[in-house]
Design a protein around this motif. Structure first.
Motif, short mmCIF file in Angstrom:
data_model
loop_
_atom_site.label_atom_id
_atom_site.label_comp_id
_atom_site.label_asym_id
_atom_site.label_seq_id
_atom_site.Cartn_x
_atom_site.Cartn_y
_atom_site.Cartn_z
N THR A 82 8.96 -3.95 -5.13
CA THR A 82 9.44 -2.59 -4.86
C THR A 82 9.42 -2.30 -3.36
O THR A 82 10.40 -1.80 -2.81
N LEU A 83 8.31 -2.61 -2.71
CA LEU A 83 8.20 -2.34 -1.28
C LEU A 83 9.26 -3.12 -0.49
O LEU A 83 9.99 -2.55 0.31
N PHE A 84 9.33 -4.42 -0.70
CA PHE A 84 10.27 -5.23 0.07
C PHE A 84 11.72 -4.96 -0.34
O PHE A 84 12.63 -5.19 0.44
N GLY A 85 11.92 -4.45 -1.54
CA GLY A 85 13.26 -4.04 -1.96
C GLY A 85 13.76 -2.81 -1.23
O GLY A 85 14.95 -2.51 -1.24
N ARG B 286 -3.81 -12.15 -5.98
CA ARG B 286 -3.78 -10.70 -5.75
C ARG B 286 -4.07 -10.40 -4.27
O ARG B 286 -3.46 -9.51 -3.68
N ASP B 287 -4.99 -11.14 -3.69
CA ASP B 287 -5.29 -10.96 -2.25
C ASP B 287 -4.06 -11.23 -1.40
O ASP B 287 -3.79 -10.51 -0.43
N VAL B 288 -3.32 -12.29 -1.73
CA VAL B 288 -2.11 -12.61 -0.96
C VAL B 288 -1.05 -11.53 -1.16
O VAL B 288 -0.41 -11.09 -0.20
N PHE B 289 -0.86 -11.09 -2.38
CA PHE B 289 0.08 -9.99 -2.62
C PHE B 289 -0.32 -8.76 -1.81
O PHE B 289 0.53 -8.08 -1.23
N GLU B 290 -1.61 -8.46 -1.75
CA GLU B 290 -2.09 -7.31 -0.99
C GLU B 290 -1.79 -7.46 0.50
O GLU B 290 -1.45 -6.48 1.18
N LEU B 291 -1.92 -8.67 1.03
CA LEU B 291 -1.58 -8.90 2.43
C LEU B 291 -0.09 -8.63 2.67
O LEU B 291 0.29 -8.00 3.67
N PHE B 292 0.75 -9.08 1.77
CA PHE B 292 2.18 -8.80 1.90
C PHE B 292 2.45 -7.30 1.84
O PHE B 292 3.27 -6.78 2.61
N LEU B 293 1.77 -6.61 0.94
CA LEU B 293 1.95 -5.15 0.86
C LEU B 293 1.55 -4.46 2.16
O LEU B 293 2.28 -3.61 2.68
N LYS B 294 0.42 -4.84 2.68
CA LYS B 294 -0.07 -4.25 3.93
C LYS B 294 0.91 -4.51 5.06
O LYS B 294 1.28 -3.60 5.81
N ALA B 295 1.35 -5.74 5.19
CA ALA B 295 2.28 -6.11 6.26
C ALA B 295 3.61 -5.40 6.10
O ALA B 295 4.20 -4.91 7.07
N GLY B 296 4.09 -5.32 4.87
CA GLY B 296 5.35 -4.64 4.61
C GLY B 296 5.29 -3.16 4.94
O GLY B 296 6.23 -2.60 5.52
N GLN B 297 4.19 -2.51 4.60
CA GLN B 297 4.04 -1.09 4.90
C GLN B 297 4.02 -0.84 6.40
O GLN B 297 4.66 0.09 6.90
#
Length: 178
Positions: free
Chosen positions: A20-23, A160-171
């Motif tokens: 959703t975020l990267f979309g 989940r930790d890696v997904f969270e890093l992507f979320l943080k970086a994307g935000q």
């Protein structure tokens, strides 16, 4: 239940949040595309390095051919941008954690191939369209399914930790898009 099935089930919410975020990046606009690549550049090199420290080469002998940080850096340089500061590098201390983190990175290639269609031809897109080893995804999934980790929850926690890093970086990067 296979490790792949466990990872899919235990990370579905994180995966959906990242999608959703990267979309929300409009990859046909150079500003958004640059931010999208910068977000990935905050995470991918650190994860690749952490995977190497965790022994990914023993699990995937073709690991060097799977790496994409150099493709990402080349695309960013071609856009006349600088590499961003990396987010802190995690540590994967078990085979299960290595598999979990690799699951996210390898899976992102499938998403990248879909996203590459939205990137105009005149923009660099080697990161989203890597020319890795033929049959690499099938080989990865076969090895993941054949893995004999004792505790799939360790793999899921790393994923989940890696997904969270992507979320943080994307935000961070999305907030900076004009």
């Amino acid at each position: 239940m296979s490790l792949r099935s466990a990872l899919r089930a235990q990370t579905a919410d994180c995966h959906a949040a990242v999608d959703t975020l990267f979309g929300s990046f409009n990859l046909s606009r150079i500003q958004d595309y640059r931010a999208f690549l910068r977000a990935h550049a905050r995470v991918v090199p650190a994860i690749e390095h952490a995977l190497e420290n965790g022994g990914i080469g023993r699990l995937l002998p073709d690991w060097p051919e799977r790496r994409r940080a150099h493709l990402l850096a080349a695309d960013i340089r071609e856009l006349d941008d600088r590499l961003p500061v990396l987010l802190p590098q995690p540590s994967f201390r078990s085979e299960a954690a290595v598999w979990g983190a690799a699951y996210v990175l390898e899976g992102s290639k499938l998403g990248g191939a879909l996203l590459a269609k939205a990137v105009p031809d005149y923009l660099p897109h080697s990161y989203l369209s890597p020319q890795g080893p033929k049959g690499a995804m099938r080989l990865f999934m076969d090895r993941l399914d054949a893995s004999t980790v004792d505790d799939p929850s360790l793999a899921a926690a790393a994923a989940r930790d890696v997904f969270e890093l992507f979320l943080k970086a994307g935000q961070v990067e999305l907030e900076a898009v004009p």
